[in-house]
Write a protein that holds these residues in place. Sequence first.
Motif, PDB file in Angstrom:
ATOM      1  N   GLY A 119      38.228  37.297  24.766  1.00  0.00           N
ATOM      2  CA  GLY A 119      38.931  37.899  23.551  1.00  0.00           C
ATOM      3  C   GLY A 119      37.853  38.649  22.958  1.00  0.00           C
ATOM      4  O   GLY A 119      38.244  39.294  21.834  1.00  0.00           O
ATOM      5  N   THR A 120      36.551  38.685  23.190  1.00  0.00           N
ATOM      6  CA  THR A 120      35.586  39.292  22.332  1.00  0.00           C
ATOM      7  C   THR A 120      35.445  40.688  22.509  1.00  0.00           C
ATOM      8  O   THR A 120      35.112  41.435  21.479  1.00  0.00           O
ATOM      9  N   GLY A 121      36.145  41.360  23.573  1.00  0.00           N
ATOM     10  CA  GLY A 121      36.175  42.790  23.785  1.00  0.00           C
ATOM     11  C   GLY A 121      34.833  43.298  24.450  1.00  0.00           C
ATOM     12  O   GLY A 121      34.399  44.506  24.099  1.00  0.00           O
ATOM     13  N   GLU A 122      34.145  42.512  24.847  1.00  0.00           N
ATOM     14  CA  GLU A 122      32.758  42.935  25.436  1.00  0.00           C
ATOM     15  C   GLU A 122      33.014  44.131  26.628  1.00  0.00           C
ATOM     16  O   GLU A 122      31.945  44.883  26.776  1.00  0.00           O
ATOM     17  N   LYS A 123      33.986  44.130  27.114  1.00  0.00           N
ATOM     18  CA  LYS A 123      33.951  45.147  28.273  1.00  0.00           C
ATOM     19  C   LYS A 123      34.306  46.432  27.647  1.00  0.00           C
ATOM     20  O   LYS A 123      33.693  47.557  28.255  1.00  0.00           O
ATOM     21  N   PHE A 167      28.224  44.499  36.020  1.00  0.00           N
ATOM     22  CA  PHE A 167      28.954  43.687  36.891  1.00  0.00           C
ATOM     23  C   PHE A 167      29.873  42.512  35.831  1.00  0.00           C
ATOM     24  O   PHE A 167      29.436  41.719  35.187  1.00  0.00           O
ATOM     25  N   ASN A 168      31.174  42.655  35.831  1.00  0.00           N
ATOM     26  CA  ASN A 168      32.021  41.995  35.160  1.00  0.00           C
ATOM     27  C   ASN A 168      32.459  40.858  35.904  1.00  0.00           C
ATOM     28  O   ASN A 168      33.322  40.851  36.722  1.00  0.00           O
ATOM     29  N   SER A 169      31.726  39.485  35.666  1.00  0.00           N
ATOM     30  CA  SER A 169      31.861  38.682  36.571  1.00  0.00           C
ATOM     31  C   SER A 169      33.409  38.014  36.446  1.00  0.00           C
ATOM     32  O   SER A 169      33.692  37.401  37.658  1.00  0.00           O
ATOM     33  N   GLY A 170      34.024  38.153  35.611  1.00  0.00           N
ATOM     34  CA  GLY A 170      35.350  37.639  35.463  1.00  0.00           C
ATOM     35  C   GLY A 170      36.290  38.203  36.460  1.00  0.00           C
ATOM     36  O   GLY A 170      37.038  37.728  37.173  1.00  0.00           O
ATOM     37  N   PHE A 229      38.036  37.124  40.310  1.00  0.00           N
ATOM     38  CA  PHE A 229      39.588  36.946  40.755  1.00  0.00           C
ATOM     39  C   PHE A 229      39.676  37.805  42.082  1.00  0.00           C
ATOM     40  O   PHE A 229      40.472  37.364  42.858  1.00  0.00           O
ATOM     41  N   GLU A 230      38.830  38.834  42.296  1.00  0.00           N
ATOM     42  CA  GLU A 230      38.762  39.337  43.296  1.00  0.00           C
ATOM     43  C   GLU A 230      38.257  38.790  44.473  1.00  0.00           C
ATOM     44  O   GLU A 230      38.626  38.764  45.738  1.00  0.00           O
ATOM     45  N   GLN A 231      37.288  37.935  44.257  1.00  0.00           N
ATOM     46  CA  GLN A 231      36.744  36.996  45.315  1.00  0.00           C
ATOM     47  C   GLN A 231      37.769  35.840  45.788  1.00  0.00           C
ATOM     48  O   GLN A 231      37.979  35.682  46.936  1.00  0.00           O
ATOM     49  N   VAL A 273      24.989  41.689  33.709  1.00  0.00           N
ATOM     50  CA  VAL A 273      25.801  40.710  34.330  1.00  0.00           C
ATOM     51  C   VAL A 273      26.673  40.351  33.209  1.00  0.00           C
ATOM     52  O   VAL A 273      26.044  39.755  32.282  1.00  0.00           O
ATOM     53  N   ASN A 274      27.658  40.519  32.839  1.00  0.00           N
ATOM     54  CA  ASN A 274      28.793  40.141  31.946  1.00  0.00           C
ATOM     55  C   ASN A 274      29.493  38.854  32.391  1.00  0.00           C
ATOM     56  O   ASN A 274      30.262  38.816  33.320  1.00  0.00           O
ATOM     57  N   MET A 275      29.337  37.793  31.753  1.00  0.00           N
ATOM     58  CA  MET A 275      30.044  36.787  31.879  1.00  0.00           C
ATOM     59  C   MET A 275      30.198  35.818  30.849  1.00  0.00           C
ATOM     60  O   MET A 275      29.987  36.067  29.727  1.00  0.00           O
ATOM     61  N   HIS A 276      31.010  34.719  30.956  1.00  0.00           N
ATOM     62  CA  HIS A 276      31.401  33.736  29.921  1.00  0.00           C
ATOM     63  C   HIS A 276      30.392  32.512  30.071  1.00  0.00           C
ATOM     64  O   HIS A 276      30.273  31.982  31.291  1.00  0.00           O
ATOM     65  N   GLY A 277      29.781  32.211  28.974  1.00  0.00           N
ATOM     66  CA  GLY A 277      28.726  30.949  28.986  1.00  0.00           C
ATOM     67  C   GLY A 277      29.585  29.587  28.968  1.00  0.00           C
ATOM     68  O   GLY A 277      29.014  28.559  29.189  1.00  0.00           O
TER      69      GLY A 277
END
Length: 373
Positions: free
Chosen positions: A10-14, A34-37, A41-43, A91-95
């Motif tokens: 919900g941060t709005g990083e994308k 790379f939006n890892s989230g 789901f694609e994987q 690389v964009n991800m959640h920690g």
Amino acid sequence: MIIVATGISGTGEKEYLNRLVEYADKRGKKIKVFNSGDMFFEQARRLGIRANIDNIFHMDRNTSCALRGGVFEQIIGETPKLLEQNYAILVNMHGSFFFDDQYSESIDYHYLSSLTPNFYINFLNNADLVTHSLRLRRQFRFLFKNRDYAYVLERIMEWQTVEILITRVVSSFSKKKFFVVPASGNASVLFRLMFEPWRKMFYFGMPLTFLHDEKYKEARERINKIAEWLDRYVILIDPRYIEPLKVGQLTAEHSNKSVHNNVVGRDCNIMIPQCDGMFGFYPDNVHSYGENYEQSEMYRITGDTFRVFPKNELLSPFFTKWVDEIFQTEKEFKNTFLDYLGKEYLDKVTEVEKCYIENNDGASQTSGDEKHV
């Protein structure tokens, strides 16, 4: 160049990264995000694994880890070719995640160390905006069911702190720098961290809490103008983009100690220490406890401190102690600040502006002033 970015849901990083890519493209720089989230789901889809986003926190932990591993194998596989093509990689991800009143990490140090990032960042946003964003997502229904707004806001701010700490620890073990970037702020912040690391970073202090009234409209406009001017020269960290408090939350009756503590800790322990200095601006004779304290913190950690305060006002020794220089007008400050930056620094600013203009058929780098004072 490889950058790893974290931020809670919900941060709005994308949205920030979309602005960053466009901002960089106009200046002749290529960034691959790379939006890892999304890749997660694609994987799952490719492997025929059910991954219902509304119930994603129910997924078996081992399955989730395996899918994340597949995502990072893909990113690592594509990285060499992109670097050869002069792409900067982000690389964009959640920690971390928050579910059922518990925190869990989602960082795999094995893959991050294989990527060897140049530095790490965390995207931070106004906790109030994050709360409203998550309210619209069914996967976070557990956070709002039978909970009042104050509880949710407290959890969001705590979650943001956990995310920052996890990212900071990883960056420390990697011996890499770490920065916190306001996700609602200017794309120039991260762009300059990536491509213009020679720029100084300054925290912008102002009496944020007490300038909401309509009678301070002109004062707010002056704040906007000086912020635009500063943005031309430095990496500007502007707390207006992460402030969650409204006037109604500031009365003794409605104050929330937990939220207040998080606001103070965020500014003094996270945002200020990463900066080289602070500019405190008082466009009117309205005092600010927060701004005074922030400036004293910057002073004590040996950062450079500047302040503009209206003339003909009585000044307490406790107001003038923890600041290097006080000015009565913006013009006085600007002249001194340019001298402080120095000719070599200003020549670099002019040089990159010229380069970006040539790359964008006459477009300027920022919306700030185009001439030195």
